[in-house]
Design a protein around this motif. Structure first.
Motif, PDB file in Angstrom:
ATOM      1  N   SER A   1       8.457  -8.440   6.179  1.00 36.12           N
ATOM      2  CA  SER A   1       7.445  -9.313   5.595  1.00 36.12           C
ATOM      3  C   SER A   1       7.269  -9.067   4.103  1.00 36.12           C
ATOM      4  N   SER A   2       6.539  -9.974   3.466  1.00 34.36           N
ATOM      5  CA  SER A   2       6.270  -9.824   2.034  1.00 34.36           C
ATOM      6  C   SER A   2       5.496  -8.546   1.747  1.00 34.36           C
ATOM      7  N   THR A   3       4.574  -8.190   2.627  1.00 33.16           N
ATOM      8  CA  THR A   3       3.767  -6.985   2.384  1.00 33.16           C
ATOM      9  C   THR A   3       4.591  -5.713   2.477  1.00 33.16           C
ATOM     10  N   ASN A   4       5.747  -5.781   3.120  1.00 36.20           N
ATOM     11  CA  ASN A   4       6.629  -4.611   3.174  1.00 36.20           C
ATOM     12  C   ASN A   4       7.632  -4.577   2.031  1.00 36.20           C
ATOM     13  N   ILE A   5       7.720  -5.650   1.274  1.00 32.94           N
ATOM     14  CA  ILE A   5       8.611  -5.689   0.110  1.00 32.94           C
ATOM     15  C   ILE A   5       7.819  -5.495  -1.175  1.00 32.94           C
ATOM     16  N   PHE A   6       6.675  -6.191  -1.277  1.00 32.17           N
ATOM     17  CA  PHE A   6       5.865  -6.160  -2.500  1.00 32.17           C
ATOM     18  C   PHE A   6       4.686  -5.202  -2.348  1.00 32.17           C
ATOM     19  N   GLN A   7       4.244  -4.675  -3.479  1.00 31.62           N
ATOM     20  CA  GLN A   7       3.164  -3.693  -3.473  1.00 31.62           C
ATOM     21  C   GLN A   7       1.864  -4.274  -2.915  1.00 31.62           C
TER      22      GLN A   7
ATOM     23  N   ARG B   1      10.537  -4.912 -10.836  1.00 33.45           N
ATOM     24  CA  ARG B   1      11.471  -3.910 -10.306  1.00 33.45           C
ATOM     25  C   ARG B   1      11.070  -2.515 -10.778  1.00 33.45           C
ATOM     26  N   PRO B   2      11.231  -1.513  -9.926  1.00 34.01           N
ATOM     27  CA  PRO B   2      10.810  -0.154 -10.308  1.00 34.01           C
ATOM     28  C   PRO B   2      11.679   0.422 -11.416  1.00 34.01           C
TER      29      PRO B   2
ATOM     30  N   ASN C   1      10.235  -1.636  -1.565  1.00 34.76           N
ATOM     31  CA  ASN C   1      11.340  -1.395  -0.643  1.00 34.76           C
ATOM     32  C   ASN C   1      12.636  -1.376  -1.455  1.00 34.76           C
ATOM     33  N   PRO C   2      13.293  -0.218  -1.569  1.00 34.16           N
ATOM     34  CA  PRO C   2      14.469  -0.124  -2.462  1.00 34.16           C
ATOM     35  C   PRO C   2      15.623  -1.028  -2.075  1.00 34.16           C
ATOM     36  N   THR C   3      15.632  -1.554  -0.866  1.00 38.18           N
ATOM     37  CA  THR C   3      16.693  -2.482  -0.462  1.00 38.18           C
ATOM     38  C   THR C   3      16.728  -3.703  -1.376  1.00 38.18           C
ATOM     39  N   PHE C   4      15.579  -4.040  -1.968  1.00 37.89           N
ATOM     40  CA  PHE C   4      15.460  -5.273  -2.737  1.00 37.89           C
ATOM     41  C   PHE C   4      15.285  -5.006  -4.235  1.00 37.89           C
ATOM     42  N   ASN C   5      15.694  -3.820  -4.679  1.00 37.38           N
ATOM     43  CA  ASN C   5      15.507  -3.454  -6.092  1.00 37.38           C
ATOM     44  C   ASN C   5      16.279  -4.344  -7.056  1.00 37.38           C
ATOM     45  N   SER C   6      17.309  -5.022  -6.587  1.00 38.75           N
ATOM     46  CA  SER C   6      18.124  -5.845  -7.485  1.00 38.75           C
ATOM     47  C   SER C   6      17.782  -7.324  -7.389  1.00 38.75           C
TER      48      SER C   6
END
Length: 548
Positions: free
Chosen positions: A518-524, A547-548, A535-540
């Motif tokens: 979900s969005s809440t697991n990807i975005f802060q 991006r961190p 979620n570092p899977t989506f860092n790119s």
């Protein structure tokens, strides 16, 4: 003359003795000798990057050796020299003696970006002679090799990090770097900053008093024992130009909110109108642009200038304008209008929004032709480094339903965030002529966008060069509606490294990759509009500012 009778047995023993002597003499040479010199016969000098950031390795073939007598074969050692000059006169040259056939040297010893020369020979001892030097030979230059890339602790700059006289520089927090140096690549400017404990911890420093409009190089250094400071990365950037020179019209001295709209009719074509940060400027009625112009905030950190639009902007009904650009400003309305609602004949070469915050509009840009017998186009529509939020209906780009002969020819949406918009790209009518060329989306974060119609091009709408979306994330709140394409089924659509979250429901643009979360697991905190990637899977993927 007397002849002695030959005794066959005696002759046999004589010949046997001679053979034994001959064998004994020949046995004194173990192999064809070239004295007591030893030599390398095959040193291939191959440099292997064992790791792009850590080391290089030399290797070579073992020495062939000769010796005399019955003593055991001598052991061979090798001397390796690595220097910065071809003559190997470098006083800091690296010299090593070892027995193995490989030699590894790493970042602790070599200087990044420095060219080096290398050579190997066998070692001379009291019982044997050393060989001639054998040089490492690269494919481009004899005996040289470029050292491995250096480790860089720098992180990419964020939008707004660089202004005219200052820059925010970022690196990996808590990386123990001690010194930050900035140098000009043209003027000789140099500034050194000893980092505080807080700056080291945060991985962030703001450097002031920089020259405007210059290319600068930042360098990070780490103290490494007796070896002193070692560089840990370089990053180049260019400060923004001074806005008091030719081509700029400075409006910062006026407190009148109407100074912008009153200046535009008399501005020189191509002028850059400079607004004061944090000040509000108003368009109380619709305004029609008739010339090229850039409207921008002064360089600086903090809130940009705010432009309030009571009625949508437009262009003159007939004519050609090269470009209209908004740079580093906030633009808002009441959700009943647009930034641009254009009805005209002719062309605008480019409409551009750079580093803008566009809020509370019905749509960002809507265009129509004045009649069905004339054409209007925006050749290039560019949105970069922007936050677009709370669009009531018609999206980021819309071709209106009044007349069919209007088009955004090439659309580019990059490095941006789009929040709360019923549509993204929209054609309001079945459109059979004057199609667009391309629509490219790259590095964009979408949240609650496209409820039912993401790309809504009606039944016959199309971009002849296709739609593309790359490095982007489409997310939503709970049970948010469709993210799909409504348009010409033969239109080419390409997607690269782009994802749709699991909380987007209904019809989904099926060529997007499922994020499976979900969005809440990807975005802060997406509900608070904080889309920092957790979620570092989506860092790119997504807008780089998150991006961190």
């Amino acid at each position: 003359m007397r002849f002695q009778e030959i005794n066959p047995m005696r002759l046999f023993y004589q010949m046997l003795f001679l053979c034994i002597v001959a064998v004994g003499i020949s046995g004194c040479k173990k192999e064809a000798t070239i004295g007591d010199r030893f030599s390398l016969t095959n040193f291939n000098g191959a440099v292997q990057m064992l790791h792009a950031d850590t080391s290089v390795t030399f290797s070579w073939e073992p020495a062939l050796k000769t010796w005399e007598g019955d003593r055991p074969a001598p052991e061979v050692s090798y001397e390796i020299t690595v220097a910065k000059d071809a003559e190997f006169m470098d006083p800091d040259a690296i010299k090593v003696i070892q027995d193995s056939l490989t030699f590894t040297i790493g970042k602790e010893t070599l200087t990044p970006y420095q060219s080096y020369y290398a050579r190997v020979r066998t070692v001379a001892t009291p019982s044997m002679s050393g060989s001639a030097w054998v040089n490492y030979v690269s494919s481009t230059s004899a005996r040289t090799f470029s050292v491995l890339p250096e480790i860089s602790y720098f992180k990419p700059s964020k939008v707004g990090d660089v202004i005219d006289v200052a820059a925010r520089l970022r690196w990996i927090p808590a990386s123990q770097v001690t010194t930050l140096v900035l140098v000009s690549e043209s003027s000789g400017f140099r500034k050194e900053l000893v980092l505080t404990d807080e700056q080291k911890k945060d991985g962030l420093a703001t450097v002031n008093d920089l020259p405007a409009g210059e290319s600068l190089r930042a360098e990070l250094y780490l103290a490494v024992g007796e070896r002193g400071l070692q560089r840990r990365g370089r990053q180049s950037f260019r400060t923004k130009p001074d806005v008091t020179g030719a081509g700029y019209t400075d409006l910062r001295g006026s407190a009148d909110p109407l100074v912008l709209v009153s200046t535009l009719p008399n501005a020189a074509p191509g002028a850059k109108l400079v607004l004061k940060r944090g000040v509000t400027y108003t368009f109380p009625t619709s305004y029609r642009f008739d010339r090229s112009v850039t409207i921008m905030s002064e360089p600086g950190f903090g809130e940009p200038a705010h432009i309030q639009i009571a009625s949508s902007l437009n262009v003159q009904p007939v004519g050609t304008i090269d470009s209209i650009k908004f740079d580093d400003v906030r633009i808002s309305s009441s959700q009943s209008g647009y930034v641009f609602n254009i009805s005209a004949e002719g062309k605008v070469g480019k409409i551009e929004f750079e580093n803008c915050i566009l809020s509370n509009h019905k749509g960002v840009a809507r265009i129509t032709a004045t009649t069905n017998t004339v054409f209007f186009e925006v050749s290039r529509y560019v949105v970069n480094n922007c936050i677009i939020q709370d669009l009531n209906d018609l999206g980021v780009a819309c071709v209106g339903n009044a007349n069919a002969n209007a088009a955004f020819k090439d659309i580019s949406i990059t490095n941006s965030t789009v929040i709360n918009s019923q549509r993204f790209i929209y054609n309001q009518l079945n459109k059979r002529t004057n199609h667009g060329n391309s629509c490219a989306v790259n590095n964009v974060t979408f949240y609650n966008v496209g409820s039912g119609r993401f790309y809504d091009l009606m039944n016959d709408g199309t971009f002849t060069g296709g739609l593309s979306i790359s490095n982007s994330i489409v997310g939503a709140g709970a049970s948010y509606g469709d993210v799909n394409i409504r348009g010409n089924s033969s239109m080419a659509v390409t997607v690269t490294n782009s994802f749709v979250t699991s909380d987007v429901k209904g019809q989904i643009l099926n060529i997007l990759s499922a994020a499976n979360t979900s969005s809440t697991n990807i975005f802060q905190d997406p509900a608070a509009r904080n889309f920092t990637i957790r979620n570092p899977t989506f860092n790119s993927a997504g807008d780089p500012r998150w991006r961190p």
